[in-house]
Design a protein around this motif. Structure first.
Motif, PDB file in Angstrom:
ATOM      1  N   ASP A  70      -4.090   0.928   8.521  1.00 16.23           N
ATOM      2  CA  ASP A  70      -3.304   2.009   7.921  1.00 16.23           C
ATOM      3  C   ASP A  70      -3.734   2.332   6.498  1.00 16.23           C
ATOM      4  N   GLY A  71      -4.480   1.429   5.863  1.00 16.72           N
ATOM      5  CA  GLY A  71      -4.904   1.653   4.490  1.00 16.72           C
ATOM      6  C   GLY A  71      -5.874   0.595   4.035  1.00 16.72           C
ATOM      7  N   TYR A  88      -2.918  -0.478  -3.329  1.00 16.58           N
ATOM      8  CA  TYR A  88      -2.937  -0.195  -1.896  1.00 16.58           C
ATOM      9  C   TYR A  88      -2.982   1.313  -1.697  1.00 16.58           C
ATOM     10  N   SER A  90      -2.875   4.251   1.292  1.00 21.85           N
ATOM     11  CA  SER A  90      -2.587   4.569   2.681  1.00 21.85           C
ATOM     12  C   SER A  90      -3.454   5.750   3.125  1.00 21.85           C
ATOM     13  N   SER A  92      -2.999   7.847   5.399  1.00 23.74           N
ATOM     14  CA  SER A  92      -2.223   9.044   5.736  1.00 23.74           C
ATOM     15  C   SER A  92      -1.906   9.900   4.512  1.00 23.74           C
ATOM     16  N   ASP A  93      -2.030   9.345   3.298  1.00 26.81           N
ATOM     17  CA  ASP A  93      -1.782  10.100   2.066  1.00 26.81           C
ATOM     18  C   ASP A  93      -3.022  10.834   1.565  1.00 26.81           C
ATOM     19  N   GLU A 165      -9.416  11.856   7.249  1.00 27.67           N
ATOM     20  CA  GLU A 165      -8.167  11.663   7.982  1.00 27.67           C
ATOM     21  C   GLU A 165      -7.956  12.897   8.862  1.00 27.67           C
TER      22      GLU A 165
END
Length: 186
Positions: A70-71, A88, A90, A92-93, A165
């Motif tokens: 996920d990251g 960290y 992610s 998705s960001d 992504e």
């Protein structure tokens, strides 16, 4: 890469005297006699620029990396030598992760186009901010994966490759060898 004192000479790495072979990390300060050097890992894939969907940009080195997770952990560019400060990030960001030749875009030589080197799928990506980039995937490209590696067709610039992504793309246009064009909505 390791540094090792030779004979009666001593070596100082990040202000610490060493007496045995010691691994060097990117940006370590190495003192030999009256001279101080900064070690920079010559491997270009270590330098990344992280571009977030909200426009933020971070530069650094991946501390951890798994495209299927996920990251990942990012060591910021401006962290002190030997620092373990990790952020960290992610996936998705993100708009994308850019693997770059130089953080500041200062490249000095013309490089070969990947068309003769990469045997993946030729495509054009359109991001939600309307940026378009043509290039190639790897042979391991999977249209169902959440993210994928991408190599810009223009290899004269600073970007070597990217991790994109998929959900943050507006469109993927695939160019087939017979000039037929398909579109995959993002």
């Amino acid at each position: 890469i390791f540094a090792e004192p030779v004979g009666k000479n001593f070596l100082i790495i990040n202000l610490q005297k060493i007496t045995k072979p010691t691994p060097l990390s990117d940006k370590d300060l190495v003192e030999i006699g009256a001279y101080t050097f900064r070690f920079e890992n010559p491997h270009p894939y270590k330098q990344i620029v992280v571009r977030y969907l909200d426009g933020r940009i971070q530069k650094g080195t991946p501390a951890t990396w798994d495209i299927g997770s996920d990251g990942f952990g990012l060591l910021p560019r401006d962290a002190l030598p030997g620092s373990t400060e990790e952020i960290y990030v992610s996936f998705s960001d993100l708009k994308a992760v850019y693997f770059v030749r130089d953080f500041d875009g200062q490249i000095g030589k013309k490089l070969v186009s990947p068309e003769s080197q990469i045997h993946g799928i030729h495509m054009k990506l359109t991001f939600h901010d309307n940026e378009e980039i043509a290039g190639f995937t790897t042979e391991a490209y999977n249209p169902a994966s959440s993210r994928f590696y991408f190599f810009p067709a223009d290899q004269t610039g600073n970007t070597i490759s990217m991790v994109v992504e998929r959900e943050n793309l507006r469109n993927i246009e695939i160019f087939h060898p017979l000039d037929r064009v398909d579109s995959e909505a993002g």
